[in-house]
Write a protein that holds these residues in place. Structure first.
Motif, PDB file in Angstrom:
ATOM      1  N   ALA A 206       0.823  -1.210   0.000  1.00 45.81           N
ATOM      2  CA  ALA A 206       0.000   0.000   0.000  1.00 45.81           C
ATOM      3  C   ALA A 206       0.859   1.263   0.000  1.00 45.81           C
ATOM      4  O   ALA A 206       0.591   2.209  -0.749  1.00 45.81           O
ATOM      5  CB  ALA A 206      -0.935   0.002   1.210  1.00 45.81           C
ATOM      6  N   ILE A 207       1.910   1.288   0.824  1.00 49.65           N
ATOM      7  CA  ILE A 207       2.744   2.498   0.845  1.00 49.65           C
ATOM      8  C   ILE A 207       3.581   2.602  -0.434  1.00 49.65           C
ATOM      9  O   ILE A 207       3.887   3.703  -0.895  1.00 49.65           O
ATOM     10  CB  ILE A 207       3.639   2.574   2.101  1.00 49.65           C
ATOM     11  N   THR A 208       3.906   1.447  -1.020  1.00 49.98           N
ATOM     12  CA  THR A 208       4.634   1.475  -2.295  1.00 49.98           C
ATOM     13  C   THR A 208       3.747   2.038  -3.398  1.00 49.98           C
ATOM     14  O   THR A 208       4.181   2.883  -4.201  1.00 49.98           O
ATOM     15  CB  THR A 208       5.104   0.064  -2.683  1.00 49.98           C
ATOM     16  N   LYS A 209       2.495   1.599  -3.437  1.00 52.13           N
ATOM     17  CA  LYS A 209       1.552   2.119  -4.438  1.00 52.13           C
ATOM     18  C   LYS A 209       1.332   3.615  -4.240  1.00 52.13           C
ATOM     19  O   LYS A 209       1.317   4.383  -5.206  1.00 52.13           O
ATOM     20  CB  LYS A 209       0.217   1.381  -4.329  1.00 52.13           C
ATOM     21  N   ALA A 210       1.190   4.027  -2.984  1.00 50.01           N
ATOM     22  CA  ALA A 210       0.990   5.451  -2.696  1.00 50.01           C
ATOM     23  C   ALA A 210       2.200   6.270  -3.147  1.00 50.01           C
ATOM     24  O   ALA A 210       2.050   7.341  -3.739  1.00 50.01           O
ATOM     25  CB  ALA A 210       0.745   5.644  -1.207  1.00 50.01           C
ATOM     26  N   ALA A 211       3.392   5.752  -2.886  1.00 47.66           N
ATOM     27  CA  ALA A 211       4.615   6.455  -3.294  1.00 47.66           C
ATOM     28  C   ALA A 211       4.664   6.622  -4.806  1.00 47.66           C
ATOM     29  O   ALA A 211       5.037   7.683  -5.314  1.00 47.66           O
ATOM     30  CB  ALA A 211       5.841   5.689  -2.796  1.00 47.66           C
ATOM     31  N   ARG A 212       4.285   5.590  -5.526  1.00 55.32           N
ATOM     32  CA  ARG A 212       4.302   5.666  -6.992  1.00 55.32           C
ATOM     33  C   ARG A 212       3.262   6.650  -7.503  1.00 55.32           C
ATOM     34  O   ARG A 212       3.498   7.366  -8.483  1.00 55.32           O
ATOM     35  CB  ARG A 212       4.075   4.276  -7.574  1.00 55.32           C
ATOM     36  N   GLU A 213       2.099   6.668  -6.873  1.00 52.16           N
ATOM     37  CA  GLU A 213       1.071   7.638  -7.258  1.00 52.16           C
ATOM     38  C   GLU A 213       1.579   9.067  -7.065  1.00 52.16           C
ATOM     39  O   GLU A 213       1.219   9.984  -7.805  1.00 52.16           O
ATOM     40  CB  GLU A 213      -0.192   7.422  -6.417  1.00 52.16           C
TER      41      GLU A 213
END
Length: 234
Positions: free
Chosen positions: A125-132
């Motif tokens: 989840a934090i990886t996806k948020a970082a990419r967004e």
């Protein structure tokens, strides 16, 4: 040098200094106004547990709505949630509201519709948020609210360290909602590795205070100062 020439020289220098100050200040203000943050909200099955007789998800809905009332519009905001659509699915992570400067108005209605079901894929989840947030190109802030530890065979500490090392200026603030001391230690590393805040919250008031602290930290700040000195005949 005659007094007239000295006066003219001072006037020219003053005009030049004023121009530099205006341009520099405008540039810094523009840069400072580009802060972006992603709120990552735990909507896993455990959010149906109760704190002082009230479901955690109910508390989260009320607190997040309160936070949005005075959200600083200089911080563009997005909303990601996990565990709200399917049981037992570690890929159940969704960016429900992309980064925008008008997100605060939409968040309460979206959060009120979340129905906790699944697992707790914190690392993904934090990886996806970082990419967004395009963290490898721009400063990026993630505000994570979780009531549990990682349940998807990943190491959030290692992931946070990687995001910090590969990002331009990646920061994750972590709020452990109703976590034990041992559980809190397992997610605190996310904040520690990225220079963020960690808050333990066990009541609605503590949760709101923690979110407000993280939101304040996400605000744009001018890190540079302009100092100008004029000297006689300089």
């Amino acid at each position: 040098m005659t007094e007239a020439i000295k006066l003219a020289t001072r006037q020219v220098l003053a005009a030049m200094v004023l121009a530099v100050f205006v341009v520099t200040s405008t540039s810094l203000a523009h840069a400072a106004g580009e802060a972006k943050a992603m709120l990552v909200l735990d909507a896993s099955g455990s959010m149906w547990q109760k704190v002082r007789g009230v479901h955690k998800i109910t508390i989260a809905r009320q607190v997040v709505s309160g936070l949005m009332e005075d959200w600083d519009r200089e911080v563009q905001l997005g909303l990601t949630a996990y565990g709200h659509r399917r049981k037992g699915d570690c890929s159940d992570i969704q960016t429900i509201i992309p980064i925008s400067d008008s997100t605060a108005e939409r968040v309460p209605g979206v959060v009120n519709k979340l129905s906790p079901k699944g697992k707790t894929p914190i690392s993904a989840a934090i990886t996806k948020a970082a990419r967004e947030l395009r963290y490898t190109e721009e400063p990026a802030t993630v505000i994570l609210v979780t009531d549990g530890i990682e349940t998807c065979n990943a190491d959030p500490c290692s992931v946070a360290k990687t995001l910090e090392e590969s990002g331009v200026d990646f920061t994750a603030h972590v709020i452990g909602f109703d976590l034990s001391e041992e559980e809190g230690a397992q997610v605190r590393c996310i904040a520690d590795f990225t220079g963020g805040q960690f808050h333990a919250a066990n009541t609605a008031d503590q949760l709101l205070a923690a979110l407000r602290s993280a939101a304040e930290a996400a605000k744009p700040k001018l890190s540079d100062k302009v100092r100008i000195a004029l000297s006689e005949g300089g």
